[in-house]
Design a protein around this motif. Structure first.
Motif, PDB file in Angstrom:
ATOM      1  N   GLN A 236      12.500   6.398  -3.200  1.00  0.00           N
ATOM      2  CA  GLN A 236      11.642   5.896  -2.126  1.00  0.00           C
ATOM      3  C   GLN A 236      10.800   4.725  -2.614  1.00  0.00           C
ATOM      4  O   GLN A 236      10.626   3.739  -1.905  1.00  0.00           O
ATOM      5  N   LEU A 237      10.283   4.827  -3.828  1.00  0.00           N
ATOM      6  CA  LEU A 237       9.495   3.744  -4.402  1.00  0.00           C
ATOM      7  C   LEU A 237      10.337   2.476  -4.523  1.00  0.00           C
ATOM      8  O   LEU A 237       9.892   1.390  -4.146  1.00  0.00           O
ATOM      9  N   GLU A 238      11.554   2.620  -5.005  1.00  0.00           N
ATOM     10  CA  GLU A 238      12.452   1.472  -5.125  1.00  0.00           C
ATOM     11  C   GLU A 238      12.725   0.853  -3.757  1.00  0.00           C
ATOM     12  O   GLU A 238      12.719  -0.369  -3.609  1.00  0.00           O
TER      13      GLU A 238
ATOM     14  N   ARG B 188       0.866  -1.187   0.000  1.00  0.00           N
ATOM     15  CA  ARG B 188       0.000   0.000   0.000  1.00  0.00           C
ATOM     16  C   ARG B 188       0.901   1.235   0.000  1.00  0.00           C
ATOM     17  O   ARG B 188       1.452   1.608   1.026  1.00  0.00           O
ATOM     18  N   LEU B 189       1.054   1.828  -1.152  1.00  0.00           N
ATOM     19  CA  LEU B 189       1.955   2.966  -1.290  1.00  0.00           C
ATOM     20  C   LEU B 189       1.203   4.166  -1.844  1.00  0.00           C
ATOM     21  O   LEU B 189       0.411   4.028  -2.774  1.00  0.00           O
ATOM     22  N   ALA B 190       1.467   5.336  -1.289  1.00  0.00           N
ATOM     23  CA  ALA B 190       0.912   6.580  -1.813  1.00  0.00           C
ATOM     24  C   ALA B 190       1.879   7.082  -2.886  1.00  0.00           C
ATOM     25  O   ALA B 190       2.822   7.815  -2.601  1.00  0.00           O
ATOM     26  N   LEU B 191       1.655   6.643  -4.107  1.00  0.00           N
ATOM     27  CA  LEU B 191       2.610   6.909  -5.189  1.00  0.00           C
ATOM     28  C   LEU B 191       2.811   8.394  -5.457  1.00  0.00           C
ATOM     29  O   LEU B 191       3.902   8.813  -5.867  1.00  0.00           O
ATOM     30  N   GLU B 192       1.784   9.198  -5.227  1.00  0.00           N
ATOM     31  CA  GLU B 192       1.925  10.626  -5.500  1.00  0.00           C
ATOM     32  C   GLU B 192       2.924  11.317  -4.573  1.00  0.00           C
ATOM     33  O   GLU B 192       3.405  12.406  -4.871  1.00  0.00           O
ATOM     34  N   TRP B 193       3.255  10.681  -3.438  1.00  0.00           N
ATOM     35  CA  TRP B 193       4.176  11.289  -2.476  1.00  0.00           C
ATOM     36  C   TRP B 193       5.567  10.687  -2.527  1.00  0.00           C
ATOM     37  O   TRP B 193       6.448  11.108  -1.787  1.00  0.00           O
TER      38      TRP B 193
ATOM     39  N   HIS C  47      10.804   0.980  -1.021  1.00  0.00           N
ATOM     40  CA  HIS C  47       9.591   0.314  -0.524  1.00  0.00           C
ATOM     41  C   HIS C  47       9.342  -1.007  -1.248  1.00  0.00           C
ATOM     42  O   HIS C  47       8.982  -2.003  -0.630  1.00  0.00           O
ATOM     43  N   LEU C  48       9.515  -1.005  -2.568  1.00  0.00           N
ATOM     44  CA  LEU C  48       9.303  -2.239  -3.324  1.00  0.00           C
ATOM     45  C   LEU C  48      10.343  -3.303  -2.966  1.00  0.00           C
ATOM     46  O   LEU C  48      10.010  -4.483  -2.859  1.00  0.00           O
ATOM     47  N   SER C  49      11.586  -2.897  -2.752  1.00  0.00           N
ATOM     48  CA  SER C  49      12.627  -3.847  -2.335  1.00  0.00           C
ATOM     49  C   SER C  49      12.287  -4.455  -0.980  1.00  0.00           C
ATOM     50  O   SER C  49      12.468  -5.652  -0.766  1.00  0.00           O
ATOM     51  N   GLN C  50      11.780  -3.634  -0.080  1.00  0.00           N
ATOM     52  CA  GLN C  50      11.388  -4.118   1.239  1.00  0.00           C
ATOM     53  C   GLN C  50      10.234  -5.113   1.117  1.00  0.00           C
ATOM     54  O   GLN C  50      10.231  -6.165   1.762  1.00  0.00           O
ATOM     55  N   HIS C  51       9.254  -4.804   0.275  1.00  0.00           N
ATOM     56  CA  HIS C  51       8.107  -5.685   0.085  1.00  0.00           C
ATOM     57  C   HIS C  51       8.545  -7.023  -0.533  1.00  0.00           C
ATOM     58  O   HIS C  51       8.109  -8.088  -0.091  1.00  0.00           O
ATOM     59  N   ILE C  52       9.437  -6.967  -1.503  1.00  0.00           N
ATOM     60  CA  ILE C  52       9.946  -8.200  -2.130  1.00  0.00           C
ATOM     61  C   ILE C  52      10.701  -9.039  -1.115  1.00  0.00           C
ATOM     62  O   ILE C  52      10.552 -10.264  -1.074  1.00  0.00           O
ATOM     63  N   ALA C  53      11.498  -8.404  -0.264  1.00  0.00           N
ATOM     64  CA  ALA C  53      12.235  -9.138   0.764  1.00  0.00           C
ATOM     65  C   ALA C  53      11.275  -9.845   1.722  1.00  0.00           C
ATOM     66  O   ALA C  53      11.514 -10.990   2.116  1.00  0.00           O
ATOM     67  N   LEU C  54      10.188  -9.182   2.086  1.00  0.00           N
ATOM     68  CA  LEU C  54       9.193  -9.798   2.966  1.00  0.00           C
ATOM     69  C   LEU C  54       8.544 -11.006   2.288  1.00  0.00           C
ATOM     70  O   LEU C  54       8.356 -12.060   2.903  1.00  0.00           O
ATOM     71  N   LEU C  55       8.201 -10.857   1.015  1.00  0.00           N
ATOM     72  CA  LEU C  55       7.589 -11.965   0.281  1.00  0.00           C
ATOM     73  C   LEU C  55       8.548 -13.147   0.150  1.00  0.00           C
ATOM     74  O   LEU C  55       8.144 -14.301   0.293  1.00  0.00           O
ATOM     75  N   GLU C  56       9.821 -12.862  -0.101  1.00  0.00           N
ATOM     76  CA  GLU C  56      10.809 -13.939  -0.199  1.00  0.00           C
ATOM     77  C   GLU C  56      10.980 -14.655   1.135  1.00  0.00           C
ATOM     78  O   GLU C  56      11.207 -15.852   1.179  1.00  0.00           O
ATOM     79  N   ARG C  57      10.852 -13.911   2.215  1.00  0.00           N
ATOM     80  CA  ARG C  57      10.965 -14.527   3.541  1.00  0.00           C
ATOM     81  C   ARG C  57       9.745 -15.400   3.844  1.00  0.00           C
ATOM     82  O   ARG C  57       9.855 -16.426   4.503  1.00  0.00           O
ATOM     83  N   LEU C  58       8.583 -15.002   3.359  1.00  0.00           N
ATOM     84  CA  LEU C  58       7.358 -15.775   3.581  1.00  0.00           C
ATOM     85  C   LEU C  58       7.245 -17.000   2.680  1.00  0.00           C
ATOM     86  O   LEU C  58       6.579 -17.970   3.031  1.00  0.00           O
ATOM     87  N   GLU C  59       7.868 -16.968   1.512  1.00  0.00           N
ATOM     88  CA  GLU C  59       7.676 -18.021   0.513  1.00  0.00           C
ATOM     89  C   GLU C  59       7.909 -19.437   1.045  1.00  0.00           C
ATOM     90  O   GLU C  59       7.060 -20.310   0.836  1.00  0.00           O
ATOM     91  N   PRO C  60       9.013 -19.728   1.753  1.00  0.00           N
ATOM     92  CA  PRO C  60       9.191 -21.100   2.246  1.00  0.00           C
ATOM     93  C   PRO C  60       8.076 -21.533   3.205  1.00  0.00           C
ATOM     94  O   PRO C  60       7.629 -22.678   3.180  1.00  0.00           O
ATOM     95  N   GLN C  61       7.615 -20.606   4.038  1.00  0.00           N
ATOM     96  CA  GLN C  61       6.548 -20.934   4.974  1.00  0.00           C
ATOM     97  C   GLN C  61       5.228 -21.174   4.251  1.00  0.00           C
ATOM     98  O   GLN C  61       4.446 -22.040   4.624  1.00  0.00           O
ATOM     99  N   LEU C  62       4.984 -20.392   3.205  1.00  0.00           N
ATOM    100  CA  LEU C  62       3.765 -20.580   2.412  1.00  0.00           C
ATOM    101  C   LEU C  62       3.795 -21.928   1.693  1.00  0.00           C
ATOM    102  O   LEU C  62       2.785 -22.628   1.637  1.00  0.00           O
TER     103      LEU C  62
END
Length: 76
Positions: free
Chosen positions: A41-43, A31-36, A45-60
């Motif tokens: 910053q976008l890069e 959930r990102l406010a792209l206009e701000w 936030h997206l890197s952080q989100h990808i890292a979280l997803l990669e950490r969840l993947e084995p558990q999923l």
């Protein structure tokens, strides 16, 4: 339950939400406010989100392989 707890805890630091897609599957949505955001910053936030997803993947994957329990009805 553990996966949900982690996603909620991370939402305090990374703007995200658990949502259902049109098939009723859970998805973790950034959930990102792209206009701000500028592109750096976008890069970040997206890197952080990808890292979280990669950490969840084995558990999923592990959760998907767990046996699907059926409700049992007890008859006396």
């Amino acid at each position: 339950k553990s996966l949900l707890q982690q996603a909620v805890a991370w939402a305090r630091h990374a703007p995200q939400a658990l949502v259902l897609d049109e098939l009723g599957n859970l998805q973790l949505e950034a959930r990102l406010a792209l206009e701000w955001l500028d592109e750096h910053q976008l890069e970040a936030h997206l890197s952080q989100h990808i890292a979280l997803l990669e950490r969840l993947e084995p558990q999923l994957n592990e959760a998907a392989m767990a046996p699907q329990w059926r409700q049992m009805i007890w008859h006396p």
